[in-house]
Structures are given as structure tokens and as C-alpha cells.
Write a protein that holds these residues in place. Structure first.
Motif, PDB file in Angstrom:
ATOM      1  N   VAL A 218     -38.466   7.703  57.558  1.00 12.76           N
ATOM      2  CA  VAL A 218     -39.689   8.482  57.807  1.00 12.76           C
ATOM      3  C   VAL A 218     -39.564   9.272  59.108  1.00 12.76           C
ATOM      4  N   CYS A 219     -39.092   8.625  60.158  1.00 13.56           N
ATOM      5  CA  CYS A 219     -38.980   9.304  61.452  1.00 13.56           C
ATOM      6  C   CYS A 219     -37.939  10.421  61.429  1.00 13.56           C
ATOM      7  N   ILE A 220     -36.818  10.167  60.744  1.00 16.55           N
ATOM      8  CA  ILE A 220     -35.781  11.205  60.637  1.00 16.55           C
ATOM      9  C   ILE A 220     -36.316  12.408  59.864  1.00 16.55           C
ATOM     10  N   TYR A 221     -37.013  12.125  58.754  1.00 20.12           N
ATOM     11  CA  TYR A 221     -37.602  13.218  57.967  1.00 20.12           C
ATOM     12  C   TYR A 221     -38.569  14.046  58.806  1.00 20.12           C
ATOM     13  N   MET A 222     -39.470  13.362  59.505  1.00 22.20           N
ATOM     14  CA  MET A 222     -40.496  14.074  60.274  1.00 22.20           C
ATOM     15  C   MET A 222     -39.895  14.876  61.418  1.00 22.20           C
ATOM     16  N   ALA A 223     -38.823  14.362  62.018  1.00 27.23           N
ATOM     17  CA  ALA A 223     -38.189  15.096  63.110  1.00 27.23           C
ATOM     18  C   ALA A 223     -37.440  16.328  62.606  1.00 27.23           C
ATOM     19  N   LEU A 224     -36.737  16.186  61.473  1.00 27.44           N
ATOM     20  CA  LEU A 224     -35.876  17.269  60.992  1.00 27.44           C
ATOM     21  C   LEU A 224     -36.617  18.329  60.181  1.00 27.44           C
ATOM     22  N   ILE A 225     -37.533  17.910  59.311  1.00 26.98           N
ATOM     23  CA  ILE A 225     -38.142  18.874  58.380  1.00 26.98           C
ATOM     24  C   ILE A 225     -39.433  19.480  58.935  1.00 26.98           C
ATOM     25  N   PRO A 226     -40.530  18.699  59.087  1.00 30.65           N
ATOM     26  CA  PRO A 226     -41.755  19.344  59.576  1.00 30.65           C
ATOM     27  C   PRO A 226     -41.628  19.875  61.006  1.00 30.65           C
ATOM     28  N   MET A 227     -40.972  19.121  61.887  1.00 27.27           N
ATOM     29  CA  MET A 227     -40.948  19.518  63.289  1.00 27.27           C
ATOM     30  C   MET A 227     -39.828  20.512  63.612  1.00 27.27           C
ATOM     31  N   PHE A 228     -38.594  20.177  63.263  1.00 25.12           N
ATOM     32  CA  PHE A 228     -37.481  21.079  63.580  1.00 25.12           C
ATOM     33  C   PHE A 228     -37.539  22.350  62.729  1.00 25.12           C
ATOM     34  N   LEU A 229     -37.457  22.198  61.413  1.00 29.30           N
ATOM     35  CA  LEU A 229     -37.470  23.365  60.529  1.00 29.30           C
ATOM     36  C   LEU A 229     -38.821  24.078  60.578  1.00 29.30           C
ATOM     37  N   GLY A 230     -39.907  23.282  60.586  1.00 30.11           N
ATOM     38  CA  GLY A 230     -41.242  23.871  60.623  1.00 30.11           C
ATOM     39  C   GLY A 230     -41.459  24.735  61.849  1.00 30.11           C
ATOM     40  N   TYR A 231     -41.034  24.248  63.012  1.00 30.59           N
ATOM     41  CA  TYR A 231     -41.246  25.018  64.236  1.00 30.59           C
ATOM     42  C   TYR A 231     -40.263  26.169  64.394  1.00 30.59           C
ATOM     43  N   LEU A 232     -39.120  26.122  63.714  1.00 38.02           N
ATOM     44  CA  LEU A 232     -38.269  27.313  63.659  1.00 38.02           C
ATOM     45  C   LEU A 232     -39.007  28.434  62.925  1.00 38.02           C
ATOM     46  N   CYS A 233     -39.625  28.089  61.803  1.00 41.64           N
ATOM     47  CA  CYS A 233     -40.424  29.079  61.048  1.00 41.64           C
ATOM     48  C   CYS A 233     -41.608  29.563  61.877  1.00 41.64           C
TER      49      CYS A 233
END
Length: 299
Positions: A218-233
């Protein structure tokens, strides 16, 4: 066209962010402070790592406008702690709608004070529809669910703090971009510094992280997808449209969160809630029209 791509990027970011509430339910024993600090902290540090060449190249500009960087980093540090704590104390729906719903107004106030914001009829109509929509989403929650929370007032206060810090780091990152700093540098430096400030919170609250594979996933998903990829967008979107417009568009986040909760967790949405969803989509339409109108006026 650039503004339209910016709007689409913020919409994609909002969709990714909308998955965090459902994802967090798979690790209920993790502290909200750990989830928030780990997701935003690791995601921010990854953004910074990706942007290191640009940051080094533009280090003199970043140093010159260091004040905006510090303000943004502190806001990035406070936001996830306030946001996830708000949801824990007052419930996911109330915490989310107060945090996300207050941000457009607070962002407009910040930009108006700094003379970076020009009110348009479309933006006002869109923001009004969006804010009314999230209020309806909040009231659509079953009262029996809401009554189990004993600290709703504190949760709402934390939600307002989250909304303010969300607006503040969006504004500060936008200011860095307007000073000629590349999107990668502005977002990477802001979120990287914020991520570093969150490391002590991770260390103090992270004892349960390795208790199960699910917690780590869960933590890896939240760090990589919503936060990392999301904030790149989101960073790309901020380079094309104003912070207030980007934040208003992100009202899509609680809609996605509610739909996923319904489909995956089994929560139900009332007719009032669906009306709120319709109003939020109207908000997106009006804010998009406002951005296109501003583009035509400045051409």
C-alpha cells in the motif's frame, strides 16, 4: 492547446489522487501520519531525484527565489499530516471534502493578495458549483457512519489547514515557474525539500510498516502512483494554468474517491451525493471554459 493539455494533466492527477482513500483501507493499522509522510515524502524525494540535473543547472535561480522554495517545502510537509489526520478524526468523506473543497477559495485569496488572480464569471460559476458539489457529497454520508467520530471539529480544522497548505505549495511552485524556473526544477526542489522534512515523521511512526506485505505494498503504491506520478502530472498542469484553476479542477478527486469506495469497498452513495458529482463535473466544464477564455484574452 497548452492550456488544454495542462487541464487534462491536472484531471489525470486528480484521478490518481482519488485512489488514495481506497488504497489506505487495505492497511487500516498504519498511522495516518505514517501514510501521509511516507506517500508524500518518498514521492517528493523521487521527484527531486528525477529533477537533479535541472536543479543543478538552475540552482542560481532557485537560490535567488529561495523564499518561495521554503514556503512551498513547509507547506508540502504539513499538508499530508493534516490531510490524513483529518480523515482519521472526522471520517474520509468530511476530511476529504473540507481539505479539497476549501483549497480553491484559499488559493484564490492567496493569488488575489499577490495580484496574480483575475476573477472571471466562468471561474466563479465553476468554483461555486464545485464547492456546492463537495458539500452535498459530505452531507450524503450516512449519519450513523459520521457519528462514530468523536473529534469532527478538530478533523475539520485540520482539513482547513490541509486545504490552505495545498493552496500554498501550489501557489509557491507556480511562482517559481513564473520566475523562469523549469517545471521539473520547481516541483522537484519544492517536493524534495518537503520530503526531507517528512523523514523524521516516517522514522517516528514507521514501526508497523514492515508488519505485513500488504502494508508495504500500500505504501509503495501510494508513494509511486498517486504522489510521484500524480504530482508529475500536476506540476505539468501548473506550468500551463493558474494555481487556482488547477486546484478547482482537482475537486474531481473526492468524486473519484467516492466512486471507488462504492465499487471496491461497497459504500453507497445517495441521490444527494450523485447530484454533488454532477455539480463537480459542471465545475470542471466552467473552469475549463475560463482557462480557454483567459488564453483567448491574452493572445
Amino acid at each position: 492547446m497548452n492550456r488544454i493539455l495542462g487541464i487534462l494533466a491536472v484531471i489525470l492527477a486528480s484521478i490518481l489522487w482519488g485512489t488514495t482513500g481506497t488504497a489506505a483501507t487495505f492497511a487500516p493499522l498504519l498511522s495516518p501520519l505514517l501514510i501521509g509522510s511516507l506517500a508524500m515524502g518518498i514521492g517528493g524525494i523521487l521527484q527531486c531525484t528525477l529533477a537533479i540535473p535541472k536543479i543543478i543547472k538552475e540552482r542560481h535561480l532557485l537560490t535567488k527565489h529561495f523564499g518561495f522554495l521554503i514556503v512551498g517545502a513547509i507547506a508540502v510537509m504539513i499538508y499530508p499530516l493534516a490531510f490524513y489526520s483529518s480523515m482519521r478524526l472526522s471520517g474520509v468523506t468530511i476530511g476529504t471534502v473540507v481539505s479539497i473543497g476549501s483549497a480553491p477559495i484559499l488559493s484564490a485569496i492567496i493569488e488575489y493578495i499577490s495580484r496574480d488572480f483575475r476573477l472571471t464569471k466562468q471561474w466563479l460559476i465553476g468554483a461555486s458549483c464545485g464547492i456546492l458539489g463537495i458539500i452535498l457529497l459530505a452531507f450524503s454520508e450516512n449519519n450513523s457512519t459520521t457519528n462514530q467520530y468523536d473529534h469532527i471539529t478538530i478533523g475539520i480544522l485540520l482539513g482547513l489547514i490541509a486545504g490552505f497548505t495545498y493552496a500554498l505549495y501550489s501557489w509557491s511552485a507556480r511562482q517559481l515557474m513564473l520566475k523562469g524556473i523549469a517545471t521539473k526544477s520547481a516541483m522537484g526542489a519544492t517536493f524534495g525539500c518537503g520530503g526531507i522534512l517528512l523523514i523524521p515523521v516516517m522514522l517516528l511512526t514507521g514501526s508497523a510498516l514492515f508488519d505485513s506485505l500488504t502494508n508495504m505494498t500500500v505504501c509503495i503504491y501510494m508513494a509511486l502512483i498517486p504522489m510521484f506520478l500524480g504530482y508529475l502530472c500536476y506540476g505539468y498542469g501548473l506550468s500551463k494554468i493558474s494555481a487556482s484553476s488547477a486546484i478547482t479542477i482537482s475537486l474531481l478527486e473526492p468524486v473519484i474517491a467516492a466512486i471507488l469506495a462504492m465499487l471496491i469497498i461497497g459504500e453507497q452513495m445517495s441521490l444527494v451525493g450523485w447530484f454533488g458529482v454532477i455539480l463537480i463535473f459542471l465545475c470542471l466544464m466552467f473552469v475549463t471554459l475560463s482557462s480557454i477564455t483567459n488564453l483567448s484574452a491574452s493572445a
